[in-house]
Scaffold this motif. Sequence first.
Motif, PDB file in Angstrom:
ATOM      1  N   ILE A  93       1.760   9.443  -5.887  1.00 63.07           N
ATOM      2  CA  ILE A  93       2.267  10.791  -5.612  1.00 63.07           C
ATOM      3  C   ILE A  93       3.304  11.203  -6.658  1.00 63.07           C
ATOM      4  O   ILE A  93       3.303  12.340  -7.160  1.00 63.07           O
ATOM      5  N   ILE A  94       4.187  10.284  -7.016  1.00 60.91           N
ATOM      6  CA  ILE A  94       5.193  10.591  -8.043  1.00 60.91           C
ATOM      7  C   ILE A  94       4.522  10.861  -9.391  1.00 60.91           C
ATOM      8  O   ILE A  94       4.909  11.788 -10.124  1.00 60.91           O
ATOM      9  N   ALA A  95       3.496  10.084  -9.732  1.00 62.10           N
ATOM     10  CA  ALA A  95       2.797  10.295 -11.001  1.00 62.10           C
ATOM     11  C   ALA A  95       2.097  11.640 -11.031  1.00 62.10           C
ATOM     12  O   ALA A  95       2.135  12.360 -12.044  1.00 62.10           O
ATOM     13  N   ILE A  96       1.468  12.016  -9.919  1.00 62.78           N
ATOM     14  CA  ILE A  96       0.801  13.326  -9.875  1.00 62.78           C
ATOM     15  C   ILE A  96       1.820  14.450  -9.992  1.00 62.78           C
ATOM     16  O   ILE A  96       1.608  15.456 -10.691  1.00 62.78           O
ATOM     17  N   GLY A  97       2.974  14.293  -9.317  1.00 60.68           N
ATOM     18  CA  GLY A  97       4.003  15.316  -9.425  1.00 60.68           C
ATOM     19  C   GLY A  97       4.560  15.438 -10.830  1.00 60.68           C
ATOM     20  O   GLY A  97       4.793  16.548 -11.334  1.00 60.68           O
ATOM     21  N   ALA A  98       4.762  14.289 -11.508  1.00 64.22           N
ATOM     22  CA  ALA A  98       5.254  14.333 -12.884  1.00 64.22           C
ATOM     23  C   ALA A  98       4.221  14.942 -13.819  1.00 64.22           C
ATOM     24  O   ALA A  98       4.572  15.686 -14.747  1.00 64.22           O
ATOM     25  N   TRP A  99       2.953  14.656 -13.566  1.00 62.16           N
ATOM     26  CA  TRP A  99       1.909  15.237 -14.410  1.00 62.16           C
ATOM     27  C   TRP A  99       1.805  16.741 -14.194  1.00 62.16           C
ATOM     28  O   TRP A  99       1.600  17.507 -15.136  1.00 62.16           O
ATOM     29  N   SER A 100       1.970  17.193 -12.955  1.00 57.12           N
ATOM     30  CA  SER A 100       1.919  18.635 -12.673  1.00 57.12           C
ATOM     31  C   SER A 100       3.108  19.374 -13.265  1.00 57.12           C
ATOM     32  O   SER A 100       3.010  20.550 -13.626  1.00 57.12           O
ATOM     33  N   ALA A 101       4.257  18.682 -13.370  1.00 62.05           N
ATOM     34  CA  ALA A 101       5.446  19.336 -13.913  1.00 62.05           C
ATOM     35  C   ALA A 101       5.360  19.551 -15.408  1.00 62.05           C
ATOM     36  O   ALA A 101       6.146  20.321 -15.965  1.00 62.05           O
ATOM     37  N   GLY A 102       4.428  18.902 -16.088  1.00 67.65           N
ATOM     38  CA  GLY A 102       4.308  19.063 -17.538  1.00 67.65           C
ATOM     39  C   GLY A 102       4.552  17.751 -18.239  1.00 67.65           C
ATOM     40  O   GLY A 102       5.258  16.874 -17.739  1.00 67.65           O
ATOM     41  N   GLY A 103       3.982  17.632 -19.425  1.00 73.09           N
ATOM     42  CA  GLY A 103       4.112  16.399 -20.185  1.00 73.09           C
ATOM     43  C   GLY A 103       5.482  16.247 -20.802  1.00 73.09           C
ATOM     44  O   GLY A 103       6.256  17.208 -20.932  1.00 73.09           O
ATOM     45  N   LEU A 104       5.812  15.021 -21.175  1.00 69.01           N
ATOM     46  CA  LEU A 104       7.072  14.738 -21.848  1.00 69.01           C
ATOM     47  C   LEU A 104       7.006  15.176 -23.304  1.00 69.01           C
ATOM     48  O   LEU A 104       5.935  15.202 -23.910  1.00 69.01           O
ATOM     49  N   GLU A 105       8.154  15.509 -23.854  1.00 71.33           N
ATOM     50  CA  GLU A 105       8.214  15.858 -25.268  1.00 71.33           C
ATOM     51  C   GLU A 105       7.995  14.612 -26.111  1.00 71.33           C
ATOM     52  O   GLU A 105       8.595  13.573 -25.861  1.00 71.33           O
ATOM     53  N   MET A 106       7.154  14.752 -27.104  1.00 72.00           N
ATOM     54  CA  MET A 106       6.885  13.628 -27.992  1.00 72.00           C
ATOM     55  C   MET A 106       8.072  13.386 -28.908  1.00 72.00           C
ATOM     56  O   MET A 106       8.760  14.327 -29.315  1.00 72.00           O
ATOM     57  N   SER A 107       8.349  12.153 -29.186  1.00 69.71           N
ATOM     58  CA  SER A 107       9.435  11.815 -30.098  1.00 69.71           C
ATOM     59  C   SER A 107       9.113  12.298 -31.508  1.00 69.71           C
ATOM     60  O   SER A 107       7.960  12.420 -31.892  1.00 69.71           O
ATOM     61  N   ARG A 108      10.139  12.575 -32.258  1.00 69.34           N
ATOM     62  CA  ARG A 108       9.927  13.037 -33.627  1.00 69.34           C
ATOM     63  C   ARG A 108       9.323  11.951 -34.504  1.00 69.34           C
ATOM     64  O   ARG A 108       8.711  12.236 -35.527  1.00 69.34           O
ATOM     65  N   ARG A 109       9.540  10.701 -34.125  1.00 66.64           N
ATOM     66  CA  ARG A 109       9.000   9.605 -34.918  1.00 66.64           C
ATOM     67  C   ARG A 109       7.500   9.427 -34.702  1.00 66.64           C
ATOM     68  O   ARG A 109       6.842   8.764 -35.486  1.00 66.64           O
ATOM     69  N   ALA A 146       0.827  -1.207   0.000  1.00 70.07           N
ATOM     70  CA  ALA A 146       0.000   0.000   0.000  1.00 70.07           C
ATOM     71  C   ALA A 146       0.861   1.256   0.000  1.00 70.07           C
ATOM     72  O   ALA A 146       0.583   2.221  -0.728  1.00 70.07           O
ATOM     73  N   VAL A 147       1.919   1.257   0.803  1.00 71.44           N
ATOM     74  CA  VAL A 147       2.819   2.421   0.835  1.00 71.44           C
ATOM     75  C   VAL A 147       3.488   2.619  -0.517  1.00 71.44           C
ATOM     76  O   VAL A 147       3.624   3.746  -1.015  1.00 71.44           O
ATOM     77  N   ALA A 148       3.899   1.514  -1.162  1.00 68.39           N
ATOM     78  CA  ALA A 148       4.532   1.624  -2.482  1.00 68.39           C
ATOM     79  C   ALA A 148       3.564   2.172  -3.518  1.00 68.39           C
ATOM     80  O   ALA A 148       3.936   3.034  -4.338  1.00 68.39           O
ATOM     81  N   LEU A 149       2.316   1.724  -3.489  1.00 63.70           N
ATOM     82  CA  LEU A 149       1.329   2.239  -4.439  1.00 63.70           C
ATOM     83  C   LEU A 149       1.036   3.711  -4.214  1.00 63.70           C
ATOM     84  O   LEU A 149       0.920   4.494  -5.165  1.00 63.70           O
ATOM     85  N   VAL A 150       0.926   4.128  -2.946  1.00 57.85           N
ATOM     86  CA  VAL A 150       0.689   5.550  -2.658  1.00 57.85           C
ATOM     87  C   VAL A 150       1.865   6.394  -3.126  1.00 57.85           C
ATOM     88  O   VAL A 150       1.688   7.487  -3.689  1.00 57.85           O
TER      89      VAL A 150
END
Length: 203
Positions: A106-122, A98-102
């Motif tokens: 939290i990491i996913a929400i923080g990454a989403w708040s920081a902005g999306g990843l750049e899409m590859s040119r391909r 449960a702690v690992a899932l939480v």
Amino acid sequence: MIQALAFYLFAIVVCLSGALTILSRNPVHSVLWLILAFFNAAGLMVLAGAEFIAMLLVIVYVGAVAVLFLFVVMMLDIDFAELRSGVMKYAAVGLALAVALVAEIIIAIGAWSAGGLEMSRRAAPIASDVPNIEAIGRLLYTRYLFIFEGAGLVLLVAMIGAIVLTYRQRSDVRPQNVSHQINRRSKDATRNMNPGVGEGMQL
């Protein structure tokens, strides 16, 4: 406006049915709440424009997995009181998971708040006039055709292997003779009888 109302309706029902899936004491009720959660999650996918994932949720998860769970729970005589008696032995493992899932959430929400990843040119963007299912079908049957067919062959081999491993010859069961059944005439299967009054039938 209607999209926002539909989103909040589906999201609230998904959260409530997910919680009731865990909290229900009756396992049959838990499976029914799970089916409701899948249906509303499919509604959310339709609102997000992912029709293919919505169909997968309804056809695969509701139509196969959840119904299979329901049949297994209803057909097997499982003593759930005995299963719950040993829960405390695995409480530490469950708490660690449960702690690992939480932490992952939290990491996913923080990454989403920081902005999306750049899409590859391909990665080519999908045109707005092309439906989601059509775009996936084009990729599956053009660029990834051999991989898609290879996955189908792997699943076919797994299914045949499971049938071969579980098949057992039994001497106390009469095997089915399909050719004998097909070639049997109707007059060999039935007899017209005309018994007299009080005589009854003779087998």
